[in-house]
Design an enzyme around this catalytic site. Structure first.
Site, PDB file in Angstrom:
ATOM      1  N   TYR A 139      33.903 -76.649  25.414  1.00  0.00           N
ATOM      2  CA  TYR A 139      34.187 -76.899  24.003  1.00  0.00           C
ATOM      3  C   TYR A 139      35.595 -77.477  23.874  1.00  0.00           C
ATOM      4  O   TYR A 139      36.588 -76.769  23.981  1.00  0.00           O
ATOM      5  CB  TYR A 139      34.062 -75.625  23.169  1.00  0.00           C
ATOM      6  CG  TYR A 139      32.697 -74.984  23.174  1.00  0.00           C
ATOM      7  CD1 TYR A 139      31.564 -75.700  23.549  1.00  0.00           C
ATOM      8  CD2 TYR A 139      32.530 -73.651  22.801  1.00  0.00           C
ATOM      9  CE1 TYR A 139      30.311 -75.103  23.557  1.00  0.00           C
ATOM     10  CE2 TYR A 139      31.282 -73.053  22.799  1.00  0.00           C
ATOM     11  CZ  TYR A 139      30.175 -73.782  23.192  1.00  0.00           C
ATOM     12  OH  TYR A 139      28.936 -73.178  23.196  1.00  0.00           O
ATOM     13  N   HIS A 173      26.433 -71.757  31.634  1.00  0.00           N
ATOM     14  CA  HIS A 173      26.121 -72.461  30.388  1.00  0.00           C
ATOM     15  C   HIS A 173      24.828 -73.269  30.498  1.00  0.00           C
ATOM     16  O   HIS A 173      24.016 -73.318  29.568  1.00  0.00           O
ATOM     17  CB  HIS A 173      27.292 -73.385  30.035  1.00  0.00           C
ATOM     18  CG  HIS A 173      27.374 -73.746  28.597  1.00  0.00           C
ATOM     19  ND1 HIS A 173      28.534 -74.181  28.003  1.00  0.00           N
ATOM     20  CD2 HIS A 173      26.452 -73.744  27.604  1.00  0.00           C
ATOM     21  CE1 HIS A 173      28.314 -74.433  26.712  1.00  0.00           C
ATOM     22  NE2 HIS A 173      27.062 -74.180  26.455  1.00  0.00           N
TER      23      HIS A 173
END
Length: 339
Positions: free
Chosen positions: A60, A128
């Protein structure tokens, strides 16, 4: 405002707030980064309200969201939260996402996240996305070492298939699987959710508001900034929005009847899936955070659930969740471990 209740996530004793806070949009992907001081104030407000389960990832930004959380948790805030971050996704030199589950990379990512977050131990560390070139047992072996070394407490997977979850769980207990689950993303109900429940793995639902569509409907799409990656996602393409708006309209009608907002109704539906499910809606606005907490007070009867599930059946939504190139659980099989 009453405090948000607590729940056990998974079978290893990890306790979190029954609703979390997805922090991605504060720094990336949903338009330009938001002012740092405003986001730190929002995080502190969430914690004070009882939303203590914070979700981020090294990708992110990349990296900037972890740095933001590191700053927000200074001065005694760290001990009040359950912090989840992720590894595995990286941007290649050509700007395309790549997935890596090599042990050396797992360790490198963990060390880097600890530094950016400025903490000694990550509460929940997710893979992830699954690297389809590396047997999951190899990746999990390194994560197990990180647990033994005290660098992470619990291990999670995100966007993993049922078979990947089983194989990984056999190496070291998986505490949570993060998956997209909402009134317009229900395909996980067939195989992945039952597998998690069989193995005693907690379920963390990301994008429980359909990336905002179940909050704002088609009007949101018209306000996307050039940096908003949702424009790339098939469900937000004009021809599909025209179809998908029907779901938003029907949800809004039911919400009006129940005396709540469409977002609260959609979020309440996820909460009603079971006491092993923790949704992590993201927001950058205090009023939206408070509204999301309000969803915990929305009670749905069996007939409400049935009505919602009929209008939002698994095949009711037009458009895939992602474009090709974004690996999901549908293609997360890894090679067999060879000796």
């Amino acid at each position: 405002m009453s405090k948000v209740r607590r729940m056990k996530l998974g079978s290893q004793g990890f306790e979190v707030s029954v609703q979390g806070l997805g922090c991605m949009g504060m720094s990336a992907y949903y338009g330009p980064p938001k002012p740092e001081e405003d986001m730190i104030a929002l995080i502190h407000h969430a914690i004070d309200s009882g939303v203590t389960f914070l979700d981020t990832s090294d990708v992110y930004g990349p990296h900037t969201n972890e740095v933001l959380l590191g700053k927000a948790l200074k001065g005694g805030w760290r001990d009040k939260v359950e912090l989840a971050t992720k590894f595995g996704g990286k941007w290649s030199t050509g700007g395309k996402p790549e997935i890596c589950g090599d042990p050396a990379y797992v360790r490198e990512c963990c060390e880097a996240s600890l530094k950016r977050l400025d903490i000694d131990c990550i509460d929940l560390y997710y893979q992830h996305r699954i690297d389809t070139k590396v047997p999951t047992e190899i990746t999990m072996g390194e994560l197990k070492k990180l647990v033994e070394e005290g660098k992470i407490k619990y291990i999670g997977l995100s966007e993993a298939s049922a078979s990947t979850i089983r194989r990984a769980h056999a190496v070291h207990p998986i505490t949570a699987v993060q998956l997209e689950w909402s009134l317009w993303s229900r395909d996980v109900e067939e195989d992945i959710v039952p597998t998690c429940r069989e193995l005693g793995i907690g379920i963390v639902a990301y994008s429980p508001l359909g990336r905002g569509f179940l909050s704002y409907g088609p009007a949101m799409v018209e306000k996307f900034t050039p940096q908003d990656f949702r424009k790339m996602l098939p469900r937000f393409w004009p021809e599909n929005v025209a179809h998908n708006k029907t779901i938003f309209e029907r949800v809004s009608e039911i919400a009006a009847r129940k005396g709540c907002t469409s977002a609260q109704l959609a979020l309440s539906w996820v909460h009603h899936q079971g006491d092993d499910v923790c949704p992590i809606p993201g927001t950058t606005k205090t009023e939206n955070l408070d509204q999301n907490i309000g969803a915990l007070s929305v009670k749905l009867l069996p007939e409400d659930m049935a009505e919602l599930e009929t209008l939002a059946s698994a095949d009711a939504v037009k458009g895939e969740r992602y474009t090709s190139g974004f690996l999901t659980w549908k293609d997360s099989e890894t090679p067999a471990l060879s000796f």
